[in-house]
Design a protein around this motif. Structure first.
Motif, PDB file in Angstrom:
ATOM      1  N   CYS A  42       8.717  34.623  17.285  1.00  0.00           N
ATOM      2  CA  CYS A  42       7.502  34.834  17.336  1.00  0.00           C
ATOM      3  C   CYS A  42       6.146  34.747  18.350  1.00  0.00           C
ATOM      4  O   CYS A  42       5.142  34.473  18.628  1.00  0.00           O
ATOM      5  CB  CYS A  42       7.186  34.419  15.393  1.00  0.00           C
ATOM      6  SG  CYS A  42       7.460  35.230  14.570  1.00  0.00           S
ATOM      7  N   TYR A  45       6.468  36.298  21.390  1.00  0.00           N
ATOM      8  CA  TYR A  45       5.769  37.663  21.374  1.00  0.00           C
ATOM      9  C   TYR A  45       4.336  37.538  20.832  1.00  0.00           C
ATOM     10  O   TYR A  45       2.982  38.215  21.700  1.00  0.00           O
ATOM     11  CB  TYR A  45       5.939  38.877  19.905  1.00  0.00           C
ATOM     12  CG  TYR A  45       6.801  39.139  20.395  1.00  0.00           C
ATOM     13  CD1 TYR A  45       7.363  40.242  21.747  1.00  0.00           C
ATOM     14  CD2 TYR A  45       8.473  39.117  20.503  1.00  0.00           C
ATOM     15  CE1 TYR A  45       8.238  40.976  22.471  1.00  0.00           C
ATOM     16  CE2 TYR A  45       9.257  39.107  20.348  1.00  0.00           C
ATOM     17  CZ  TYR A  45       9.465  40.582  21.587  1.00  0.00           C
ATOM     18  OH  TYR A  45      10.840  41.281  21.825  1.00  0.00           O
ATOM     19  N   GLU A  49       1.497  38.852  23.983  1.00  0.00           N
ATOM     20  CA  GLU A  49       1.048  40.278  23.991  1.00  0.00           C
ATOM     21  C   GLU A  49      -0.771  39.285  24.351  1.00  0.00           C
ATOM     22  O   GLU A  49      -1.490  39.842  24.601  1.00  0.00           O
ATOM     23  CB  GLU A  49       0.737  40.241  22.309  1.00  0.00           C
ATOM     24  CG  GLU A  49       0.034  41.457  21.851  1.00  0.00           C
ATOM     25  CD  GLU A  49      -0.162  41.847  20.788  1.00  0.00           C
ATOM     26  OE1 GLU A  49      -0.194  40.461  19.455  1.00  0.00           O
ATOM     27  OE2 GLU A  49       0.047  42.798  20.172  1.00  0.00           O
ATOM     28  N   LEU A 268       6.435  38.755  12.945  1.00  0.00           N
ATOM     29  CA  LEU A 268       7.477  39.825  14.340  1.00  0.00           C
ATOM     30  C   LEU A 268       6.734  40.887  14.434  1.00  0.00           C
ATOM     31  O   LEU A 268       6.963  41.558  15.301  1.00  0.00           O
ATOM     32  CB  LEU A 268       8.384  39.189  14.084  1.00  0.00           C
ATOM     33  CG  LEU A 268       9.182  39.150  15.290  1.00  0.00           C
ATOM     34  CD1 LEU A 268       8.605  38.794  16.253  1.00  0.00           C
ATOM     35  CD2 LEU A 268      10.438  38.961  15.173  1.00  0.00           C
ATOM     36  N   ARG A 269       6.927  41.286  12.994  1.00  0.00           N
ATOM     37  CA  ARG A 269       6.997  43.094  13.122  1.00  0.00           C
ATOM     38  C   ARG A 269       5.644  43.848  13.202  1.00  0.00           C
ATOM     39  O   ARG A 269       5.524  44.119  14.314  1.00  0.00           O
ATOM     40  CB  ARG A 269       7.561  43.321  12.096  1.00  0.00           C
ATOM     41  CG  ARG A 269       8.854  43.849  11.506  1.00  0.00           C
ATOM     42  CD  ARG A 269       8.672  44.292  10.288  1.00  0.00           C
ATOM     43  NE  ARG A 269       8.617  45.795  10.037  1.00  0.00           N
ATOM     44  CZ  ARG A 269       9.711  46.548  10.669  1.00  0.00           C
ATOM     45  NH1 ARG A 269      10.264  46.469  11.183  1.00  0.00           N
ATOM     46  NH2 ARG A 269       8.816  47.584  10.823  1.00  0.00           N
ATOM     47  N   THR A 271       3.171  41.826  15.386  1.00  0.00           N
ATOM     48  CA  THR A 271       2.848  41.377  17.369  1.00  0.00           C
ATOM     49  C   THR A 271       3.721  42.858  18.091  1.00  0.00           C
ATOM     50  O   THR A 271       3.466  42.737  19.074  1.00  0.00           O
ATOM     51  CB  THR A 271       3.464  40.139  16.734  1.00  0.00           C
ATOM     52  OG1 THR A 271       5.122  40.242  16.941  1.00  0.00           O
ATOM     53  CG2 THR A 271       2.860  39.212  16.508  1.00  0.00           C
ATOM     54  N   ARG A 272       4.858  43.002  17.573  1.00  0.00           N
ATOM     55  CA  ARG A 272       5.236  43.574  18.200  1.00  0.00           C
ATOM     56  C   ARG A 272       5.258  45.565  18.105  1.00  0.00           C
ATOM     57  O   ARG A 272       5.600  46.524  18.199  1.00  0.00           O
ATOM     58  CB  ARG A 272       7.004  44.180  17.484  1.00  0.00           C
ATOM     59  CG  ARG A 272       7.700  42.809  18.707  1.00  0.00           C
ATOM     60  CD  ARG A 272       9.198  42.572  18.184  1.00  0.00           C
ATOM     61  NE  ARG A 272      10.006  43.543  19.147  1.00  0.00           N
ATOM     62  CZ  ARG A 272      11.270  43.165  19.017  1.00  0.00           C
ATOM     63  NH1 ARG A 272      12.103  43.358  18.324  1.00  0.00           N
ATOM     64  NH2 ARG A 272      11.590  44.373  20.241  1.00  0.00           N
ATOM     65  N   ARG A 274       5.513  47.025  14.834  1.00  0.00           N
ATOM     66  CA  ARG A 274       6.136  47.797  14.027  1.00  0.00           C
ATOM     67  C   ARG A 274       5.437  47.889  12.318  1.00  0.00           C
ATOM     68  O   ARG A 274       6.410  48.606  11.771  1.00  0.00           O
ATOM     69  CB  ARG A 274       7.835  47.442  14.459  1.00  0.00           C
ATOM     70  CG  ARG A 274       7.696  47.561  15.459  1.00  0.00           C
ATOM     71  CD  ARG A 274       9.511  47.756  15.460  1.00  0.00           C
ATOM     72  NE  ARG A 274      10.241  47.760  17.213  1.00  0.00           N
ATOM     73  CZ  ARG A 274      11.257  47.118  17.994  1.00  0.00           C
ATOM     74  NH1 ARG A 274      12.020  46.847  16.712  1.00  0.00           N
ATOM     75  NH2 ARG A 274      12.028  47.744  19.088  1.00  0.00           N
ATOM     76  N   LYS A 326      -0.620  49.686  20.166  1.00  0.00           N
ATOM     77  CA  LYS A 326       0.224  48.641  20.314  1.00  0.00           C
ATOM     78  C   LYS A 326      -1.179  47.661  20.363  1.00  0.00           C
ATOM     79  O   LYS A 326      -0.771  45.722  20.673  1.00  0.00           O
ATOM     80  CB  LYS A 326       0.218  48.180  21.732  1.00  0.00           C
ATOM     81  CG  LYS A 326       1.838  49.499  21.914  1.00  0.00           C
ATOM     82  CD  LYS A 326       2.820  48.431  21.310  1.00  0.00           C
ATOM     83  CE  LYS A 326       3.676  47.676  21.722  1.00  0.00           C
ATOM     84  NZ  LYS A 326       4.819  47.043  21.050  1.00  0.00           N
TER      85      LYS A 326
END
Length: 331
Positions: A42, A45, A49, A268-269, A271-272, A274, A326
């Motif tokens: 976490c 990313y 970012e 985490l999802r 920031t990626r 998803r 993104k």
């Protein structure tokens, strides 16, 4: 060769109590190892970012990790006190575990155990607001969230009293409603999140095709977005606790770490790119539009010439033109 006289003469139920207290910290330590990995992912990313608003979520992640670390350390030290440092306590380690639950380090661990679910449920409420975008839908969850915090504080205060461990009747009177309300809130939030994701999967699949539905609202998405693992662990724990089964202690330390891991997986999802965000397509943005099959590359929403039909997405003014951005944030 072991000597039979070395075997403890404690009754089986008391021996089981000692065993679960020892093993629970070992199980929690394994979960903490997973917690460490998720935390660094976490942080990596969020930093990579490099978005202006990410400092808030970095602070949230660091806070959860710090609290989870303190909790496991306090539990390890309390076990060390029982079996090593205070081994000559009258009655031995078993008596120490039963009578010294109100030592400062254990009280601090209990307080952390009330703060972490407050933060975790807060993020789930926020995710419900993001995927539904209906403020009135989170009124009841917010009230339950605040009530759970009040009960958690009362449980911690009561457990700090002499001879009032978590399994004492005086503490159970506060702890059982607290755990029950916390679990009910988690289940409610899970149902709201999963139902919304299933609905959006249906809308996207019927409009764009099954591959998009699988990508954005598959089983993994629903499990992680709804913090389902936390709900399952909470459910097993509260059932064992309600029937006064000593096995509930096996999940006590684990539960705290899972409460830290679940919101980190959601972050985490996001920031990626998803997870569902406020920029993700919603039901108000999906529509079917007809255009000439002879010009399948056209995106003009005008005439309905020809018999061909193709599904496409229309967006509100200012919205992104992709299912997944993104640059999307939590809000």
């Amino acid at each position: 060769m072991s000597d039979p006289s070395w075997t403890t003469q404690e009754p089986p139920e008391l021996l089981w109590f000692e065993q679960v207290n020892y093993v629970s910290v070992a199980i929690g330590s394994i979960a903490y190892g997973i917690h460490i990995v998720i935390f660094f992912m976490c942080a990596y990313y969020l930093i990579k970012e490099n978005k202006q608003g990410n400092w808030r979520w970095l602070a949230f992640v660091f806070t959860l990790f710090g609290l989870g670390t303190l909790n496991i350390c306090f539990n390890l030290h309390f076990n060390q006190m029982a079996w090593v440092d205070k081994r000559n306590y009258p009655g031995g380690p078993l008596a120490f575990l039963l009578e010294q639950q109100n030592v400062p380090i254990n009280i601090a661990g209990n307080a952390i155990s009330a703060i972490i679910p407050f933060l975790a449920d807060g993020l789930l409420i926020y995710r419900v607001h993001v995927v539904w975008n209906r403020w009135w839908l989170i009124v009841v969850p917010i009230l339950a969230w605040l009530a759970a915090l009040a009960l958690g504080i009362l449980t911690t205060v009561q457990a700090a009293e002499p001879n009032s461990p978590l399994w004492a009747n005086s503490t159970v009177n506060f702890a059982l409603p607290y755990f029950s309300l916390s679990m009910a809130l988690n289940i409610l939030l899970t149902i709201l999140l999963v139902s919304r994701l299933l609905y959006m999967r249906h809308k996207i699949t019927s409009t764009l095709g099954a591959q998009y539905g699988k990508t954005y609202t598959g089983i993994a998405t629903m499990v992680l977005e709804s913090a389902l693992p936390l709900g399952l662990v909470s459910l097993v724990f509260i059932v064992l606790y309600a029937i006064h089964n000593t096995a509930e202690l096996l999940l006590l330390v684990l539960l705290v770490q899972v409460q830290c891991i679940s919101p980190m997986l959601i972050i985490l999802r996001v920031t990626r790119g998803r997870a569902w965000s406020a920029n993700s397509v919603d039901d108000a943005q999906i529509s079917k539009m007809r255009f000439n099959s002879a010009n399948p590359g056209s995106t003009t929403a005008g005439a309905s010439r020809g018999t061909g039909e193709m599904s496409m997405i229309t967006f509100k003014a200012g919205s992104t033109s992709q299912l997944r951005s993104k640059d999307s944030d939590f809000v």
